[in-house]
Design a protein around this motif. Sequence first.
Motif, PDB file in Angstrom:
ATOM      1  N   TYR A 196       0.807  -1.046   0.175  1.00 40.43           N
ATOM      2  CA  TYR A 196      -0.057  -0.057  -0.066  1.00 40.43           C
ATOM      3  C   TYR A 196       1.007   1.322  -0.079  1.00 40.43           C
ATOM      4  N   ALA A 197       0.412   1.906  -0.694  1.00 42.02           N
ATOM      5  CA  ALA A 197       1.034   3.611  -1.012  1.00 42.02           C
ATOM      6  C   ALA A 197       2.655   3.498  -1.690  1.00 42.02           C
ATOM      7  N   GLY A 198       2.898   2.133  -1.985  1.00 39.06           N
ATOM      8  CA  GLY A 198       4.294   2.015  -2.587  1.00 39.06           C
ATOM      9  C   GLY A 198       4.157   2.313  -4.151  1.00 39.06           C
ATOM     10  N   TYR A 199       3.201   2.454  -4.650  1.00 40.11           N
ATOM     11  CA  TYR A 199       3.107   2.597  -6.107  1.00 40.11           C
ATOM     12  C   TYR A 199       2.380   3.831  -6.444  1.00 40.11           C
ATOM     13  N   PRO A 200       2.712   4.613  -7.487  1.00 37.99           N
ATOM     14  CA  PRO A 200       2.123   5.765  -7.974  1.00 37.99           C
ATOM     15  C   PRO A 200       0.642   5.737  -8.203  1.00 37.99           C
ATOM     16  N   GLU A 201       0.308   4.599  -8.726  1.00 33.56           N
ATOM     17  CA  GLU A 201      -1.186   4.545  -8.991  1.00 33.56           C
ATOM     18  C   GLU A 201      -1.978   4.277  -7.784  1.00 33.56           C
ATOM     19  N   TYR A 202      -1.435   4.152  -6.817  1.00 31.53           N
ATOM     20  CA  TYR A 202      -2.103   3.887  -5.352  1.00 31.53           C
ATOM     21  C   TYR A 202      -3.022   4.815  -5.185  1.00 31.53           C
ATOM     22  N   HIS A 203      -4.530   4.397  -4.959  1.00 32.47           N
ATOM     23  CA  HIS A 203      -5.578   5.194  -4.478  1.00 32.47           C
ATOM     24  C   HIS A 203      -5.784   6.513  -5.397  1.00 32.47           C
ATOM     25  N   THR A 204      -5.469   6.083  -6.608  1.00 37.41           N
ATOM     26  CA  THR A 204      -5.855   7.201  -7.599  1.00 37.41           C
ATOM     27  C   THR A 204      -6.487   6.345  -8.972  1.00 37.41           C
TER      28      THR A 204
ATOM     29  N   ALA B 179      -5.583   5.886 -11.725  1.00 34.68           N
ATOM     30  CA  ALA B 179      -4.799   5.152 -12.527  1.00 34.68           C
ATOM     31  C   ALA B 179      -4.806   3.629 -12.095  1.00 34.68           C
ATOM     32  N   ASP B 180      -5.417   3.470 -10.863  1.00 29.46           N
ATOM     33  CA  ASP B 180      -5.489   1.962 -10.635  1.00 29.46           C
ATOM     34  C   ASP B 180      -6.572   1.402 -11.012  1.00 29.46           C
ATOM     35  N   ASN B 181      -6.416   1.086 -12.222  1.00 23.37           N
ATOM     36  CA  ASN B 181      -7.745   0.835 -13.222  1.00 23.37           C
ATOM     37  C   ASN B 181      -7.323  -0.603 -13.647  1.00 23.37           C
ATOM     38  N   PRO B 182      -8.447  -1.408 -14.300  1.00 22.26           N
ATOM     39  CA  PRO B 182      -8.122  -2.802 -14.949  1.00 22.26           C
ATOM     40  C   PRO B 182      -6.614  -2.921 -15.687  1.00 22.26           C
ATOM     41  N   GLY B 183      -6.529  -1.761 -16.367  1.00 23.80           N
ATOM     42  CA  GLY B 183      -5.154  -1.851 -17.213  1.00 23.80           C
ATOM     43  C   GLY B 183      -3.893  -2.217 -16.401  1.00 23.80           C
ATOM     44  N   PHE B 184      -3.896  -1.557 -15.065  1.00 22.98           N
ATOM     45  CA  PHE B 184      -2.803  -1.435 -14.562  1.00 22.98           C
ATOM     46  C   PHE B 184      -2.354  -3.053 -13.832  1.00 22.98           C
ATOM     47  N   VAL B 185      -3.505  -3.723 -13.469  1.00 19.06           N
ATOM     48  CA  VAL B 185      -3.416  -5.107 -13.080  1.00 19.06           C
ATOM     49  C   VAL B 185      -3.380  -6.084 -14.347  1.00 19.06           C
ATOM     50  N   THR B 186      -2.564  -7.312 -14.149  1.00 20.81           N
ATOM     51  CA  THR B 186      -2.340  -8.091 -15.206  1.00 20.81           C
ATOM     52  C   THR B 186      -2.871  -9.353 -14.836  1.00 20.81           C
ATOM     53  N   PRO B 187      -3.078 -10.299 -15.686  1.00 22.35           N
ATOM     54  CA  PRO B 187      -3.446 -11.716 -15.233  1.00 22.35           C
ATOM     55  C   PRO B 187      -2.181 -12.471 -14.960  1.00 22.35           C
ATOM     56  N   GLU B 188      -1.133 -12.117 -15.639  1.00 25.93           N
ATOM     57  CA  GLU B 188       0.145 -12.734 -15.174  1.00 25.93           C
ATOM     58  C   GLU B 188       0.519 -12.461 -13.678  1.00 25.93           C
ATOM     59  N   ALA B 189       0.388 -11.257 -13.330  1.00 28.78           N
ATOM     60  CA  ALA B 189       0.718 -10.802 -11.773  1.00 28.78           C
ATOM     61  C   ALA B 189      -0.375 -11.568 -11.012  1.00 28.78           C
ATOM     62  N   MET B 190      -1.567 -11.423 -11.267  1.00 35.17           N
ATOM     63  CA  MET B 190      -2.563 -12.241 -10.455  1.00 35.17           C
ATOM     64  C   MET B 190      -2.377 -13.730 -10.492  1.00 35.17           C
ATOM     65  N   SER B 191      -1.779 -14.433 -11.539  1.00 34.30           N
ATOM     66  CA  SER B 191      -1.501 -15.750 -11.575  1.00 34.30           C
ATOM     67  C   SER B 191      -0.220 -16.173 -10.490  1.00 34.30           C
ATOM     68  N   ASP B 192       0.726 -15.294 -10.651  1.00 37.87           N
ATOM     69  CA  ASP B 192       1.729 -15.347  -9.933  1.00 37.87           C
ATOM     70  C   ASP B 192       1.434 -15.266  -8.314  1.00 37.87           C
ATOM     71  N   THR B 193       0.600 -14.436  -7.889  1.00 36.81           N
ATOM     72  CA  THR B 193       0.252 -14.239  -6.732  1.00 36.81           C
ATOM     73  C   THR B 193      -0.336 -15.389  -6.268  1.00 36.81           C
ATOM     74  N   LEU B 194      -1.380 -16.051  -7.094  1.00 36.73           N
ATOM     75  CA  LEU B 194      -2.120 -17.181  -6.760  1.00 36.73           C
ATOM     76  C   LEU B 194      -1.223 -18.477  -6.694  1.00 36.73           C
ATOM     77  N   GLU B 195      -0.182 -18.521  -7.347  1.00 32.47           N
ATOM     78  CA  GLU B 195       0.593 -19.864  -7.405  1.00 32.47           C
ATOM     79  C   GLU B 195       1.347 -19.786  -6.166  1.00 32.47           C
ATOM     80  N   ALA B 196       1.903 -18.383  -5.664  1.00 29.42           N
ATOM     81  CA  ALA B 196       2.586 -18.353  -4.322  1.00 29.42           C
ATOM     82  C   ALA B 196       1.627 -18.616  -3.058  1.00 29.42           C
ATOM     83  N   LEU B 197       0.520 -18.165  -3.363  1.00 23.78           N
ATOM     84  CA  LEU B 197      -0.368 -18.572  -2.259  1.00 23.78           C
ATOM     85  C   LEU B 197      -0.748 -20.216  -2.194  1.00 23.78           C
TER      86      LEU B 197
END
Length: 420
Positions: free
Chosen positions: A302-310, A312-330
Amino acid sequence: MTPAEMHALVERLYPICRSITGDGVRRTLEIVGELLPLTVTEVPTGTEVLDWTVPKEWNIRDAYVKDPSGRRVVDFRASSLHVVGYSVPVSGTFTLEELRPRLHTLPDQPSLVPYRTSYYAETWGFCLSQDTLDALDEGPYEVLVDSTLADGSLTIAEHVVPGELPEEVVVSCHVCHPALANDNLAGIAVAVALASRLVAPRHTYRFLFMPGTIGAITWLALNRDRVHRIRHGLTLACAGDPGSLTYKRSRRGDAEIDRAVTHVLRGRPHTVLDFSPYGYDERQFCSPGFNLPFGSLTRTPYAGYPEYHTSADNPGFVTPEAMSDTLEALWQITRVLEGDRGYVNLSPYGEPQLGRRGLYGSLGGRSDTKQGQMAMLWVLNLSDGEHSLLDIAERSGLPFEAVESAAKALRTAGLVKEKT
């Protein structure tokens, strides 16, 4: 769920106006409920929850600032970020000078709209880009906030995957932010995907979908008599941005969840942070009266990326690949939590002969068998009833799955037994 399906869920949830209470939260949970069976609890306004009180419920239908030509220069229908969350109703005409104290911008990011709320002080306001504000003349402006703030309820949803054991693994994610894809629609999507993957686990898994802070406080207040069942806990947020994974330890600092996450992350780029009482809902679960083994998993914190709470934090900012990586770690973290247990060596005097049991490679020096052989030797040496498989993996530097596989082979051969 596939990576594309997780991203599609983010896109579907993104337009809904959410807050800590109200129909936006309910609609969000209805959509999640299409994918997972949920138990929904409505907690009435005025309910005392620990040191807090459930607030009035807020709903909004429309809001705008119109210039003299009738053009909406600030428009809730374009983005729910344009209204300060929990704004009370207002209707009137104002000059720009009169409006300025109620207009919120990001001067250092002039093209972006900020996210602002006022949950517990009755006021109203609008958020807009600095570029838009700079282009406004003195007005006058027609202003409308068509909202209600009245007695209602706070909504919490739970999904439980029953396990063999009553001890629980809890995954918590907040559902209160409007029009913010990474914070926390990506967390919701990854939690749904993880819940969908779990089948007949050893532990019971409880997924909590609730508003931030007041939601966790309310859940804890309603469940004080059974929080002792929580064996491991994770707050999940910011799960879809391009950054590497970040884990914040529990207040305890050395809980099994802290060790399991650290072990899983060691083979990939990551950051591990010590606990602090600032952040997401882990701080409620880790408050000193509860002191539960609850950490926090994010990508960029939180608060560590410029898009935070703006905006710019829209669906184009998040990626399927990043979510998949988080899921695999979990998923790997759950594999450690599920598989970790203690064993006792049944042949502790000297090293047992593995070769005659078919457990040692006949060709010495083969690299493809060395890891498995070392895992067996470590399991045999540390299976004294005092060390768990995670202890062995940490001390040996071997992957947990190699240690677990070795333990299963040794148990089949009658050389170890599970500690009871």
